[in-house]
Scaffold this active site. Structure first.
Site, mmCIF file in Angstrom:
data_model
loop_
_atom_site.group_PDB
_atom_site.id
_atom_site.type_symbol
_atom_site.label_atom_id
_atom_site.label_comp_id
_atom_site.label_asym_id
_atom_site.label_seq_id
_atom_site.Cartn_x
_atom_site.Cartn_y
_atom_site.Cartn_z
ATOM 1 N N GLY A 11 0.845 -1.201 0.000
ATOM 2 C CA GLY A 11 0.000 0.000 0.000
ATOM 3 C C GLY A 11 0.873 1.241 0.000
ATOM 4 O O GLY A 11 1.927 1.261 0.624
ATOM 5 N N ARG A 75 -0.319 -7.076 -4.179
ATOM 6 C CA ARG A 75 -0.606 -8.498 -4.383
ATOM 7 C C ARG A 75 0.458 -9.069 -5.314
ATOM 8 O O ARG A 75 0.258 -10.060 -5.975
ATOM 9 C CB ARG A 75 -2.010 -8.678 -4.966
ATOM 10 C CG ARG A 75 -2.151 -8.002 -6.279
ATOM 11 C CD ARG A 75 -3.528 -7.878 -6.817
ATOM 12 N NE ARG A 75 -3.450 -7.188 -8.079
ATOM 13 C CZ ARG A 75 -3.139 -5.914 -8.209
ATOM 14 N NH1 ARG A 75 -2.907 -5.152 -7.155
ATOM 15 N NH2 ARG A 75 -3.038 -5.353 -9.392
ATOM 16 N N ASP A 116 5.804 -4.435 5.770
ATOM 17 C CA ASP A 116 6.052 -5.795 6.200
ATOM 18 C C ASP A 116 6.111 -6.835 5.060
ATOM 19 O O ASP A 116 7.115 -7.538 4.894
ATOM 20 C CB ASP A 116 4.880 -6.109 7.159
ATOM 21 C CG ASP A 116 5.138 -7.338 7.949
ATOM 22 O OD1 ASP A 116 6.246 -7.446 8.504
ATOM 23 O OD2 ASP A 116 4.240 -8.203 7.993
ATOM 24 N N THR A 138 5.175 2.621 5.918
ATOM 25 C CA THR A 138 3.772 2.284 6.171
ATOM 26 C C THR A 138 3.157 3.309 7.111
ATOM 27 O O THR A 138 3.808 3.762 8.057
ATOM 28 C CB THR A 138 3.570 0.886 6.791
ATOM 29 O OG1 THR A 138 2.224 0.785 7.291
ATOM 30 C CG2 THR A 138 4.494 0.592 7.945
ATOM 31 N N ASP A 140 1.000 2.505 9.091
ATOM 32 C CA ASP A 140 0.647 1.771 10.318
ATOM 33 C C ASP A 140 1.731 1.852 11.392
ATOM 34 O O ASP A 140 1.449 1.598 12.567
ATOM 35 C CB ASP A 140 0.398 0.285 10.000
ATOM 36 C CG ASP A 140 -0.640 0.075 8.919
ATOM 37 O OD1 ASP A 140 -1.468 0.982 8.712
ATOM 38 O OD2 ASP A 140 -0.621 -0.992 8.270
ATOM 39 N N ASP A 142 4.151 -0.182 11.934
ATOM 40 C CA ASP A 142 4.221 -1.474 12.621
ATOM 41 C C ASP A 142 5.468 -2.294 12.304
ATOM 42 O O ASP A 142 5.512 -3.495 12.562
ATOM 43 C CB ASP A 142 2.960 -2.298 12.305
ATOM 44 C CG ASP A 142 2.813 -2.578 10.809
ATOM 45 O OD1 ASP A 142 3.583 -2.011 10.014
ATOM 46 O OD2 ASP A 142 1.930 -3.375 10.437
ATOM 47 N N ARG A 184 -4.157 -1.796 10.661
ATOM 48 C CA ARG A 184 -4.091 -3.270 10.700
ATOM 49 C C ARG A 184 -4.014 -3.777 12.130
ATOM 50 O O ARG A 184 -4.854 -3.405 12.934
ATOM 51 C CB ARG A 184 -2.886 -3.766 9.882
ATOM 52 C CG ARG A 184 -3.299 -4.278 8.529
ATOM 53 C CD ARG A 184 -2.148 -5.023 7.876
ATOM 54 N NE ARG A 184 -1.677 -4.317 6.707
ATOM 55 C CZ ARG A 184 -2.123 -4.545 5.479
ATOM 56 N NH1 ARG A 184 -3.018 -5.462 5.272
ATOM 57 N NH2 ARG A 184 -1.677 -3.856 4.451
HETATM 58 O O1 F6P Z 1 -0.934 -1.170 5.659
HETATM 59 C C1 F6P Z 1 -1.490 0.039 5.274
HETATM 60 C C2 F6P Z 1 -2.986 -0.056 5.182
HETATM 61 O O2 F6P Z 1 -3.474 1.214 4.822
HETATM 62 C C3 F6P Z 1 -3.680 -0.594 6.432
HETATM 63 O O3 F6P Z 1 -3.762 0.372 7.448
HETATM 64 C C4 F6P Z 1 -5.000 -1.029 5.848
HETATM 65 O O4 F6P Z 1 -5.584 -2.036 6.637
HETATM 66 C C5 F6P Z 1 -4.621 -1.551 4.502
HETATM 67 O O5 F6P Z 1 -3.381 -0.963 4.175
HETATM 68 C C6 F6P Z 1 -5.597 -1.246 3.415
HETATM 69 O O6 F6P Z 1 -5.153 -1.859 2.256
HETATM 70 P P1 F6P Z 1 -5.801 -1.627 0.827
HETATM 71 O O7 F6P Z 1 -5.245 -0.341 0.283
HETATM 72 O O8 F6P Z 1 -5.361 -2.804 0.050
HETATM 73 O O9 F6P Z 1 -7.275 -1.525 1.007
#
Ligand code: F6P
Length: 361
Positions: A11, A75, A116, A138, A140, A142, A184
C-alpha cells in the site's frame, strides 16, 4: 556501484516520492550511478517496459507529491503469483524470472521501499543472492527495529484533524461520533491521533475491549454534563472473547481486509440509548501531500539506503533509532513487528487523561 534500481511495493504511503527523489539524487550526485525505476512493485521486472530510467529531471517536483511515481501493487508476491493456466487460476513462483531480469539489468543494488509484506519478499530474494536494501514504509508504523516509518506522521495529522472536525459536530448534536482508523494489527494511528485529538475512548487491537465499558464511559460523560463523546477505533480492535471484523476475506494473494468494527461499536452504543454516527476515514489517511516530518525522514532514509548500498550492506533495512539513521538486518527487523505496548508510557498517559480503552470493569 554503477547501476541501482528502486521499487515501491504494498500500500502506498505519503513520502514514497521523497524517498525516490533522495535515492536518485544521491546515487547520481554522489556515486555517479545510473538509476532505474521498477514500475508497480516487483511486477515491473516481469513486464515489458516495466523498468524506466530515472534521471534528475524525472524526480523534479515530486517531493511534496503523495503516492508513488513508480506505482505499487500489494498483491505482487513473486513467490506466490496468481496466473491463469488452461482457464484455471493457479499460484506459481516467478522469483527466478525476477532474478533473471535483475541480472540482465546488471543491477548492483535494488532499493525496496515497502512495508512488512514487501520487505519479507525482499529478504527472501536476498537469500537468492539479490542485493537488496529496504526502506521501511507504512502509515501503520508497525515495522520492528525502527522508531518510526515514513507515512505515519502524515496519516496521524489527517486522523487528528478528522477528530477535531468530529468534535464540533458531535458537540452541536449531542452525539457519539465513532471514527474508524487504519493500522491493521497495530493501534498506533488510533492511539496517537486519539490522544492528540482529545478522544474520550480509544480502542486498539493490543487492548481487547468490552462493549459495556465503552457505553459506561459515554454514560459517565453524559452524567457529568458532557453530552457528546468521541471514539477513536482502530480497524483491528477486537472485543474480549471476540475476533477482528473483516469486510473481505483473505486468500493466498490478498491479506484479509479489516473493516466494520466502528459500525459495530456505534450500533451497540446506539442500542444503549446514545445517538451515534460512524466515519470510516479509510484511504484519506494514505493519500495526499506528506507532512514536513515525513519528507525529512523519507529523504534521510533514501540517502542512507544509497550509502548502505555503496558499502555493500545488503539484506538490511535503514531505520531510525534515537533520532539517528542507522540500519539493521531484515531478519532482526522483521522478526518482531511493532505493536503498541499495552502497559507502556503512551497508554499510561492516555489513561491518566481519563481516556478509556474500553477494558475497565
Ligand atoms: O498497511 C497500510 C494499510 O493502509 C492498512 O492500514 C490497511 O488495513 C490496509 O493498508 C488497506 O489496504 P488496501 O489499500 O489494500 O485496502
Amino acid at each position: 556501484m554503477k547501476r541501482v534500481a528502486v521499487l515501491t511495493g504494498g500500500g502506498d504511503a505519503p513520502g514514497l516520492n521523497a524517498v525516490i527523489r533522495a535515492v536518485v539524487k544521491t546515487a547520481i550526485n554522489v556515486y555517479d550511478c545510473e538509476v532505474f525505476g521498477v514500475l508497480d512493485g516487483y511486477d515491473g521486472f516481469l513486464k515489458k517496459d516495466g523498468i524506466v530510467p530515472l534521471d534528475l529531471r524525472a524526480v523534479r517536483g515530486i517531493l511534496p507529491r503523495g503516492g508513488t511515481i513508480l506505482g505499487s501493487a500489494n498483491r505482487g508476491n513473486p513467490f506466490a503469483r496468481k496466473v491463469k493456466r488452461k482457464g484455471k487460476e493457479v499460484t506459481i513462483d516467478v522469483s527466478d524470472e525476477i532474478i533473471k531480469s535483475i541480472k540482465k539489468l546488471k543491477l548492483d543494488a535494488l532499493l525496496v521501499l515497502g512495508g512488512d509484506g514487501t520487505l519479507h519478499i525482499a529478504h527472501e530474494l536476498c537469500q537468492k543472492d539479490v542485493p537488496i536494501i529496504g526502506v521501511p514504509k507504512t502509515i501503520d508504523n508497525d515495522i520492528g527495529g525502527t522508531e518510526v516509518t515514513f507515512g505515519f506522521d502524515t496519516a496521524l495529522n489527517i486522523a487528528t484533524e478528522a477528530i477535531d472536525r468530529l468534535h464540533t459536530t458531535a458537540e452541536s448534536h449531542h452525539r457519539v461520533m465513532v471514527l474508524e482508523l487504519m493500522g491493521r494489527d497495530a493501534g498506533f494511528i488510533a492511539l496517537h491521533a486519539g490522544v492528540s485529538g482529545g478522544a474520550d475512548v480509544i480502542l486498539i487491537p493490543e487492548i481487547p475491549f468490552k462493549f459495556e465499558a465503552v457505553t459506561a464511559k459515554v454514560r459517565r460523560r453524559v452524567e457529568r454534563g458532557s453530552l457528546f463523546s468521541i471514539l477513536a477505533v482502530s480497524e483491528g480492535a477486537q472485543p474480549v472473547g471476540g475476533g477482528q471484523i473483516f469486510s473481505r476475506k483473505g486468500d493466498e494473494i490478498y491479506v484479509p481486509r479489516l473493516g466494520g468494527i466502528g459500525q459495530a461499536v456505534a450500533e451497540y452504543v446506539e442500542r444503549e440509548g446514545f445517538e451515534s454516527r460512524v466515519t470510516v476515514l479509510g484511504h484519506l489517511q494514505r493519500g495526499g501531500t506528506p507532512s514536513a516530518f515525513d519528507r525529512w525522514l523519507a529523504t534521510r532514509y533514501g540517502a542512507a539506503a544509497v550509502r548502505l548500498a555503496a558499502s555493500g550492506g545488503f539484506d538490511r533495512m535503514v531505520a531510525l533509532r534515537g533520532g539517528e539513521i542507522t540500519d539493521l538486518s531484515f531478519e532482526e527487523a522483521l522478526s518482531h513487528p511493532k505493536r503498541v505496548d499495552a502497559h507502556g508510557e503512551a497508554v499510561l498517559t492516555a489513561r491518566g487523561l481519563g481516556i478509556s480503552f474500553g477494558d475497565e470493569d
